[in-house]
Design a protein around this motif. Structure first.
Motif, PDB file in Angstrom:
ATOM      1  N   VAL A 121       5.742  -4.284   6.452  1.00 21.62           N
ATOM      2  CA  VAL A 121       7.218  -3.952   6.095  1.00 21.62           C
ATOM      3  C   VAL A 121       7.382  -2.816   5.101  1.00 21.62           C
ATOM      4  CG1 VAL A 121       9.758  -4.742   5.284  1.00 21.62           C
ATOM      5  CG2 VAL A 121       8.149  -6.199   6.858  1.00 21.62           C
ATOM      6  N   ASP A 122       6.871  -3.193   4.047  1.00 19.65           N
ATOM      7  CA  ASP A 122       6.392  -2.098   2.645  1.00 19.65           C
ATOM      8  C   ASP A 122       6.181  -0.875   3.343  1.00 19.65           C
ATOM      9  OD1 ASP A 122       7.082  -1.918   0.303  1.00 19.65           O
ATOM     10  OD2 ASP A 122       5.023  -2.200  -0.405  1.00 19.65           O
ATOM     11  N   SER A 123       4.930  -0.837   3.980  1.00 24.66           N
ATOM     12  CA  SER A 123       4.259   0.229   4.199  1.00 24.66           C
ATOM     13  C   SER A 123       5.252   1.218   5.211  1.00 24.66           C
ATOM     14  CB  SER A 123       2.921   0.202   4.871  1.00 24.66           C
ATOM     15  OG  SER A 123       3.107  -0.198   5.971  1.00 24.66           O
ATOM     16  N   ILE A 124       5.929   0.705   6.246  1.00 27.59           N
ATOM     17  CA  ILE A 124       6.879   1.287   6.954  1.00 27.59           C
ATOM     18  C   ILE A 124       7.948   2.030   6.179  1.00 27.59           C
ATOM     19  CG2 ILE A 124       8.586   1.088   8.566  1.00 27.59           C
ATOM     20  CD1 ILE A 124       7.059  -1.156  10.137  1.00 27.59           C
ATOM     21  N   ALA A 125       8.607   1.189   5.230  1.00 25.13           N
ATOM     22  CA  ALA A 125       9.730   1.883   4.297  1.00 25.13           C
ATOM     23  C   ALA A 125       9.051   2.826   3.586  1.00 25.13           C
ATOM     24  CB  ALA A 125       9.987   0.651   3.471  1.00 25.13           C
ATOM     25  N   LYS A 126       7.620   2.629   3.039  1.00 25.34           N
ATOM     26  CA  LYS A 126       7.238   3.650   2.215  1.00 25.34           C
ATOM     27  C   LYS A 126       7.015   5.108   2.845  1.00 25.34           C
ATOM     28  CE  LYS A 126       5.339   1.177  -1.714  1.00 25.34           C
ATOM     29  NZ  LYS A 126       4.170   0.268  -2.164  1.00 25.34           N
ATOM     30  N   ALA A 127       6.606   4.991   4.082  1.00 25.69           N
ATOM     31  CA  ALA A 127       6.304   5.988   5.138  1.00 25.69           C
ATOM     32  C   ALA A 127       7.719   6.695   5.397  1.00 25.69           C
ATOM     33  CB  ALA A 127       5.738   5.537   6.073  1.00 25.69           C
ATOM     34  N   GLN A 128       8.629   6.005   5.265  1.00 26.03           N
ATOM     35  CA  GLN A 128       9.936   6.633   5.548  1.00 26.03           C
ATOM     36  C   GLN A 128      10.367   7.279   4.332  1.00 26.03           C
ATOM     37  OE1 GLN A 128      11.277   6.813   8.379  1.00 26.03           O
ATOM     38  NE2 GLN A 128      13.040   7.602   8.047  1.00 26.03           N
ATOM     39  N   LEU A 129      10.042   6.768   3.161  1.00 28.58           N
ATOM     40  CA  LEU A 129      10.512   7.440   1.987  1.00 28.58           C
ATOM     41  C   LEU A 129       9.692   8.847   1.878  1.00 28.58           C
ATOM     42  CD1 LEU A 129      12.169   7.167  -0.572  1.00 28.58           C
ATOM     43  CD2 LEU A 129      10.236   5.729  -1.439  1.00 28.58           C
ATOM     44  N   LEU A 130       8.403   8.569   2.119  1.00 28.06           N
ATOM     45  CA  LEU A 130       7.930   9.697   1.960  1.00 28.06           C
ATOM     46  C   LEU A 130       8.454  11.166   2.934  1.00 28.06           C
ATOM     47  CD1 LEU A 130       4.272   8.811   1.187  1.00 28.06           C
ATOM     48  CD2 LEU A 130       5.132  11.217   0.821  1.00 28.06           C
ATOM     49  N   ALA A 131       8.442  10.530   4.240  1.00 28.55           N
ATOM     50  CA  ALA A 131       9.443  11.607   5.158  1.00 28.55           C
ATOM     51  C   ALA A 131      10.482  12.281   4.732  1.00 28.55           C
ATOM     52  CB  ALA A 131       9.303  11.053   6.317  1.00 28.55           C
ATOM     53  N   VAL A 132      11.388  11.170   4.193  1.00 24.81           N
ATOM     54  CA  VAL A 132      12.557  11.774   3.579  1.00 24.81           C
ATOM     55  C   VAL A 132      12.595  12.584   2.330  1.00 24.81           C
ATOM     56  CG1 VAL A 132      14.835  10.875   2.513  1.00 24.81           C
ATOM     57  CG2 VAL A 132      13.863   9.602   4.381  1.00 24.81           C
ATOM     58  N   GLU A 133      11.621  12.375   1.520  1.00 22.78           N
ATOM     59  CA  GLU A 133      11.399  13.138   0.343  1.00 22.78           C
ATOM     60  C   GLU A 133      11.017  14.657   0.728  1.00 22.78           C
ATOM     61  OE1 GLU A 133       8.854  10.771  -1.888  1.00 22.78           O
ATOM     62  OE2 GLU A 133      10.428   9.846  -3.147  1.00 22.78           O
ATOM     63  N   GLU A 165      14.369   3.659  -1.885  1.00 24.30           N
ATOM     64  CA  GLU A 165      13.419   3.761  -3.162  1.00 24.30           C
ATOM     65  C   GLU A 165      13.853   2.185  -3.635  1.00 24.30           C
ATOM     66  OE1 GLU A 165      14.714   6.900  -5.224  1.00 24.30           O
ATOM     67  OE2 GLU A 165      12.910   7.829  -5.133  1.00 24.30           O
ATOM     68  N   ARG A 166      15.177   1.838  -3.502  1.00 24.57           N
ATOM     69  CA  ARG A 166      15.704   0.468  -4.034  1.00 24.57           C
ATOM     70  C   ARG A 166      14.890  -0.532  -3.068  1.00 24.57           C
ATOM     71  NH1 ARG A 166      20.090  -1.845  -2.870  1.00 24.57           N
ATOM     72  NH2 ARG A 166      21.039  -0.005  -1.941  1.00 24.57           N
ATOM     73  N   MET A 167      14.961  -0.553  -1.771  1.00 27.31           N
ATOM     74  CA  MET A 167      14.123  -1.039  -0.894  1.00 27.31           C
ATOM     75  C   MET A 167      12.878  -1.745  -1.138  1.00 27.31           C
ATOM     76  SD  MET A 167      16.022  -0.204   2.676  1.00 27.31           S
ATOM     77  CE  MET A 167      14.290  -0.677   3.665  1.00 27.31           C
ATOM     78  N   VAL A 168      12.203  -0.359  -1.509  1.00 22.09           N
ATOM     79  CA  VAL A 168      10.722  -0.456  -1.681  1.00 22.09           C
ATOM     80  C   VAL A 168      10.474  -1.073  -3.183  1.00 22.09           C
ATOM     81  CG1 VAL A 168       8.483   1.042  -2.282  1.00 22.09           C
ATOM     82  CG2 VAL A 168      10.008   1.484  -0.323  1.00 22.09           C
ATOM     83  N   ALA A 169      11.277  -0.657  -4.072  1.00 19.73           N
ATOM     84  CA  ALA A 169      10.972  -1.214  -5.434  1.00 19.73           C
ATOM     85  C   ALA A 169      11.134  -2.956  -5.505  1.00 19.73           C
ATOM     86  CB  ALA A 169      11.951  -0.781  -6.419  1.00 19.73           C
ATOM     87  N   GLN A 170      11.861  -3.473  -4.506  1.00 18.24           N
ATOM     88  CA  GLN A 170      11.949  -4.783  -4.546  1.00 18.24           C
ATOM     89  C   GLN A 170      11.395  -5.652  -3.606  1.00 18.24           C
ATOM     90  OE1 GLN A 170      16.111  -4.510  -3.548  1.00 18.24           O
ATOM     91  NE2 GLN A 170      17.009  -5.159  -5.793  1.00 18.24           N
ATOM     92  N   CYS A 171      10.467  -4.985  -3.044  1.00 15.43           N
ATOM     93  CA  CYS A 171       9.480  -5.463  -1.972  1.00 15.43           C
ATOM     94  C   CYS A 171       8.296  -5.743  -2.839  1.00 15.43           C
ATOM     95  CB  CYS A 171       9.131  -4.716  -0.721  1.00 15.43           C
ATOM     96  SG  CYS A 171       7.913  -5.602   0.461  1.00 15.43           S
ATOM     97  N   ALA A 172       8.183  -6.927  -3.446  1.00  9.30           N
ATOM     98  CA  ALA A 172       6.904  -7.113  -4.381  1.00  9.30           C
ATOM     99  C   ALA A 172       5.798  -7.830  -3.707  1.00  9.30           C
ATOM    100  CB  ALA A 172       7.667  -7.814  -5.567  1.00  9.30           C
ATOM    101  N   GLY A 173       5.433  -7.537  -2.624  1.00  8.56           N
ATOM    102  CA  GLY A 173       4.328  -8.035  -1.743  1.00  8.56           C
ATOM    103  C   GLY A 173       4.314  -9.571  -1.570  1.00  8.56           C
TER     104      GLY A 173
END
Lengths: 146, 146
Positions: free
Chosen positions: B81-93, A107-115
DNA sequence: TCTTAAACCTCTAGTTACTAGAGACATTAT
DNA sequence: ATAATGTCTCTAGTAACTAGAGGTTTAAGA
């Protein structure tokens, strides 16, 4: 008598999986029709449902094999069953704890990735930064079953 | 220059694992000493640490391969990068939610097994009882990586 | 009754992310 | 010089299935 397809449907287990379970001895060898197709009775459905449910709860096949062995001797004290279940509970709790840590880091990682650019992407940076892994040093990376 | 053993120690990754990563192309082929042993520089340590950390966070090797590819092109936007991390976050949740359900069911089971006979053991009964699996019908049983 | 489609059979190999072991060569320390 | 440790390649094994090839059986429809 059920064919393997009906059995699979009833128990929500895929056909090749049933054959696989037979192959590794979790299910007894099935009776066969005159044309060599597997036939199953009520007992097989119960047993397979048991396996499926235990798998859903995350028990590894080895533990399930033990549980099935125990359930065949119903006059024994159930300490062994209990301890298998407790071990499973412990494993599950461990995985939850780990996943929660993981979740907050993601979550921290994603939050900080601001496009922005990859250049200053926190995701990449966090993953590359060795300082972050302080708490989990000794842990190996082997996959753990859910 | 580090030998494979030192590199492994520095990055907390086992030696065969490093060779495996090379084999599947996650790490480039290493330089060799006159006696054919692998030698690594600073870059390799960074890259391996990145991999190890990402693995700890539950990224599958394929995702890591993508991330490494992206980090090699630092001028791109970091949406991927962001979307890979987001997908991972979703999977983890999802995994956490599932494990929590699982945990309470296991707790219930263990609590009710009060040292009796296997005959009336709740663990065995719950696992055998098909009525319990109402909520999770369609789900398959494939193992999921942590 | 015949035909054809669906379900079944066996067998092998692939999946993920490693780990283990054999037998041989290299390097380092004493 | 020798011994201990580290490294090399290669193959095979792990968990729990999944996928596919190539062939047979069964059930339903015409």
């Amino acid at each position: 008598m059920l064919t393997i397809g009906k059995l699979g449907k009833s128990a929500h287990v895929k056909v090749p999986t049933i054959r696989y379970y037979e192959q590794i001895g979790l299910l007894p060898e099935a009776e066969r029709s005159s044309g060599n197709q597997r036939l199953y009775g009520r007992g097989a459905l119960d047993r397979l449902s048991f396996i499926r449910h235990a798998r859903e709860l995350g028990f590894p096949l080895d533990a399930i094999r033990d549980l099935l062995g125990l359930s065949d001797r119903p006059d024994q004290p159930c300490d062994a069953v209990d301890s298998i279940a407790k071990a499973q509970l412990l494993a599950v709790e461990g995985r939850i704890a780990r996943l929660l840590t993981l979740k907050s880091e993601l979550e921290r990682m994603v939050a900080q990735c601001a496009g922005g650019r990859v250049e200053d992407c926190r995701v990449i940076e966090v993953l590359g930064n060795h300082a972050h892994c302080a708490a989990e040093h000794g842990r190996d990376l082997k996959q753990v079953s859910e």
